[in-house]
Design an enzyme around this catalytic site. Structure first.
Site, PDB file in Angstrom:
ATOM      1  N   LYS A  58     -23.055 -28.188 -11.658  1.00  0.00           N
ATOM      2  CA  LYS A  58     -23.010 -27.373 -11.700  1.00  0.00           C
ATOM      3  C   LYS A  58     -22.875 -26.222 -11.055  1.00  0.00           C
ATOM      4  O   LYS A  58     -23.659 -24.912 -10.093  1.00  0.00           O
ATOM      5  CB  LYS A  58     -25.059 -27.535 -11.295  1.00  0.00           C
ATOM      6  CG  LYS A  58     -25.681 -28.796 -11.975  1.00  0.00           C
ATOM      7  CD  LYS A  58     -25.806 -28.284 -13.740  1.00  0.00           C
ATOM      8  CE  LYS A  58     -26.443 -27.069 -14.169  1.00  0.00           C
ATOM      9  NZ  LYS A  58     -25.900 -27.087 -16.262  1.00  0.00           N
ATOM     10  N   GLY A  59     -21.500 -26.308 -10.744  1.00  0.00           N
ATOM     11  CA  GLY A  59     -20.436 -25.029 -10.326  1.00  0.00           C
ATOM     12  C   GLY A  59     -20.460 -24.370 -11.334  1.00  0.00           C
ATOM     13  O   GLY A  59     -19.586 -23.177 -10.601  1.00  0.00           O
ATOM     14  N   GLY A  60     -20.002 -24.218 -12.393  1.00  0.00           N
ATOM     15  CA  GLY A  60     -19.049 -23.664 -13.086  1.00  0.00           C
ATOM     16  C   GLY A  60     -18.621 -23.967 -13.872  1.00  0.00           C
ATOM     17  O   GLY A  60     -16.978 -23.398 -13.967  1.00  0.00           O
ATOM     18  N   SER A 149     -30.572 -25.003  -9.834  1.00  0.00           N
ATOM     19  CA  SER A 149     -29.524 -25.773 -10.963  1.00  0.00           C
ATOM     20  C   SER A 149     -29.495 -26.437 -11.008  1.00  0.00           C
ATOM     21  O   SER A 149     -29.717 -27.217 -12.578  1.00  0.00           O
ATOM     22  CB  SER A 149     -27.790 -25.081 -11.234  1.00  0.00           C
ATOM     23  OG  SER A 149     -27.711 -25.007 -12.006  1.00  0.00           O
ATOM     24  N   GLY A 265     -26.846 -21.067 -17.740  1.00  0.00           N
ATOM     25  CA  GLY A 265     -27.254 -19.199 -18.270  1.00  0.00           C
ATOM     26  C   GLY A 265     -28.850 -20.351 -17.789  1.00  0.00           C
ATOM     27  O   GLY A 265     -29.582 -18.804 -17.955  1.00  0.00           O
ATOM     28  N   ARG A 266     -29.436 -20.995 -17.504  1.00  0.00           N
ATOM     29  CA  ARG A 266     -31.325 -21.177 -18.133  1.00  0.00           C
ATOM     30  C   ARG A 266     -31.888 -20.524 -16.793  1.00  0.00           C
ATOM     31  O   ARG A 266     -31.593 -20.736 -15.498  1.00  0.00           O
ATOM     32  CB  ARG A 266     -31.444 -23.091 -18.251  1.00  0.00           C
ATOM     33  CG  ARG A 266     -31.134 -23.313 -19.105  1.00  0.00           C
ATOM     34  CD  ARG A 266     -31.039 -24.988 -19.432  1.00  0.00           C
ATOM     35  NE  ARG A 266     -31.118 -25.275 -20.847  1.00  0.00           N
ATOM     36  CZ  ARG A 266     -31.164 -26.465 -21.121  1.00  0.00           C
ATOM     37  NH1 ARG A 266     -31.196 -27.968 -20.490  1.00  0.00           N
ATOM     38  NH2 ARG A 266     -31.258 -27.160 -22.514  1.00  0.00           N
ATOM     39  N   PRO A 267     -32.785 -20.136 -16.624  1.00  0.00           N
ATOM     40  CA  PRO A 267     -33.795 -19.875 -15.229  1.00  0.00           C
ATOM     41  C   PRO A 267     -34.268 -21.124 -15.015  1.00  0.00           C
ATOM     42  O   PRO A 267     -34.179 -21.909 -15.190  1.00  0.00           O
ATOM     43  CB  PRO A 267     -34.889 -18.957 -16.134  1.00  0.00           C
ATOM     44  CG  PRO A 267     -35.271 -19.852 -18.131  1.00  0.00           C
ATOM     45  CD  PRO A 267     -33.464 -19.896 -18.463  1.00  0.00           C
ATOM     46  N   HIS A 268     -33.592 -20.150 -13.662  1.00  0.00           N
ATOM     47  CA  HIS A 268     -34.428 -20.284 -12.125  1.00  0.00           C
ATOM     48  C   HIS A 268     -35.827 -21.119 -11.991  1.00  0.00           C
ATOM     49  O   HIS A 268     -36.427 -19.843 -12.306  1.00  0.00           O
ATOM     50  CB  HIS A 268     -33.131 -20.690 -10.480  1.00  0.00           C
ATOM     51  CG  HIS A 268     -32.353 -21.047 -11.197  1.00  0.00           C
ATOM     52  ND1 HIS A 268     -31.324 -20.980 -10.271  1.00  0.00           N
ATOM     53  CD2 HIS A 268     -31.652 -21.836 -12.730  1.00  0.00           C
ATOM     54  CE1 HIS A 268     -30.594 -21.800 -10.782  1.00  0.00           C
ATOM     55  NE2 HIS A 268     -30.442 -21.706 -11.626  1.00  0.00           N
TER      56      HIS A 268
END
Length: 301
Positions: A58-60, A149, A265-268
């Protein structure tokens, strides 16, 4: 009959434009199919990775790999292999691992990414045994945001599989105190994991990508990666465009446009302010320890 043969010929030509080393089923009409085994492009071979994206989860990592794959001299592995962090895969041997790599030309470098490597106790030593001079890429983001995330991904995965879910506060706090054994928090203790990697690799072989910056402005971070990997500069600003709907940058390459999977990119969720402050306070000392280890700082809260 002649028309059928022409159709088969055209379908075979189309199949050869598909990825190599694939058995593709061709639909020739009602009740008719044909399997075509495709050979790899002439002059290519499967190589062990020249560079590995080792994390963090979840760091990209997916964004980094997809963006790096724009470069014509990069051959990116399609899936997360989990060779060095899963004992059952490591036991299958190096030849098994190499077969999972993409075909590449002699002028290309092969890049694999498995986010679980960074937090694995065994991965650094195993990777060093394969290649002590390998170049490692580590993409990190604000560790507090990374925890949220991480929770968000698991939350949606459980929903999709019709499994029960919990509010994030119930996982972050146990018996009135921060639950430091929660796996998502453990993964954000960058200093502990980095210390393990530095036992086996010098800092000069580990390039840290700022994941928060990559999301806001991809090109400068990717240019740094190009230099680290000794790649000629080929990635340009025209390779990216901001998608207003998704809220992040998408990729434009070879006349095609693509965005990351919808799961990215889901909303947190909103997190209780007191709990959030507890989490940030706990991570702050670990962040400062990490800054000392890597001789640079980040704009993390």
């Amino acid at each position: 009959m002649a028309c059928l043969l022409v159709a088969v010929f055209l379908l075979v030509l189309q199949a050869y434009a598909a990825p190599p080393d694939v058995v593709q089923s061709l639909d020739l009409g009602p009740g008719l199919t044909a399997n075509v085994t495709l050979s790899p492009p002439l002059g290519t071979s499967k190589c062990a990775p020249h560079s590995i994206i080792i994390g963090v989860r979840k760091g990209g990592t997916r964004a980094l790999l997809e963006m790096l794959d724009i470069h014509p001299e990069v051959a990116a592995a399609a899936t997360e292999v989990h060779f060095f962090d899963w004992d059952e895969n490591y036991a299958k041997g190096f030849d098994w691992y190499r077969e999972l790599m993409p075909y590449s030309y002699p002028h290309q470098i092969t890049v694999e990414k498995t986010p679980g490597y960074f937090t694995s106790a065994l991965a650094p030593e195993r990777i060093r045994a394969m290649n002590s001079s390998i170049k490692l890429l580590l993409i990190l983001r604000d560790p507090t945001e990374r925890v949220i995330s991480d929770y968000t991904q698991v939350y949606f995965n459980r929903l999709e599989n019709h499994k029960p879910v919990q509010a994030i506060e119930n996982l972050l706090v146990r018996s009135g105190a921060l639950n430091t054994r929660y796996k998502a928090i453990q993964r954000s203790l960058y200093d502990l994991h980095m210390s393990n990697w530095l036992r086996y690799f010098p800092l000069e072989q580990i390039h840290i990508v700022d994941g928060d910056t990559l999301i806001r402005d991809p090109l400068p971070e990717l240019q740094k990666v190009e230099r680290f990997l000794n790649l000629p500069p080929r990635i340009m600003s025209s390779n990216f465009y901001f998608n207003q709907t998704k809220g992040f940058y998408c990729i434009r390459s070879e006349g095609r446009e693509r965005c990351l999977h919808e799961s990215k990119g889901r909303p947190h969720p909103a997190v209780n302010g007191t709990v959030l402050q507890q989490l940030r306070s706990y991570l702050r000392e670990h962040n400062h320890n990490f800054y000392r280890l890597v001789k640079r700082s980040f704009d993390w809260q």
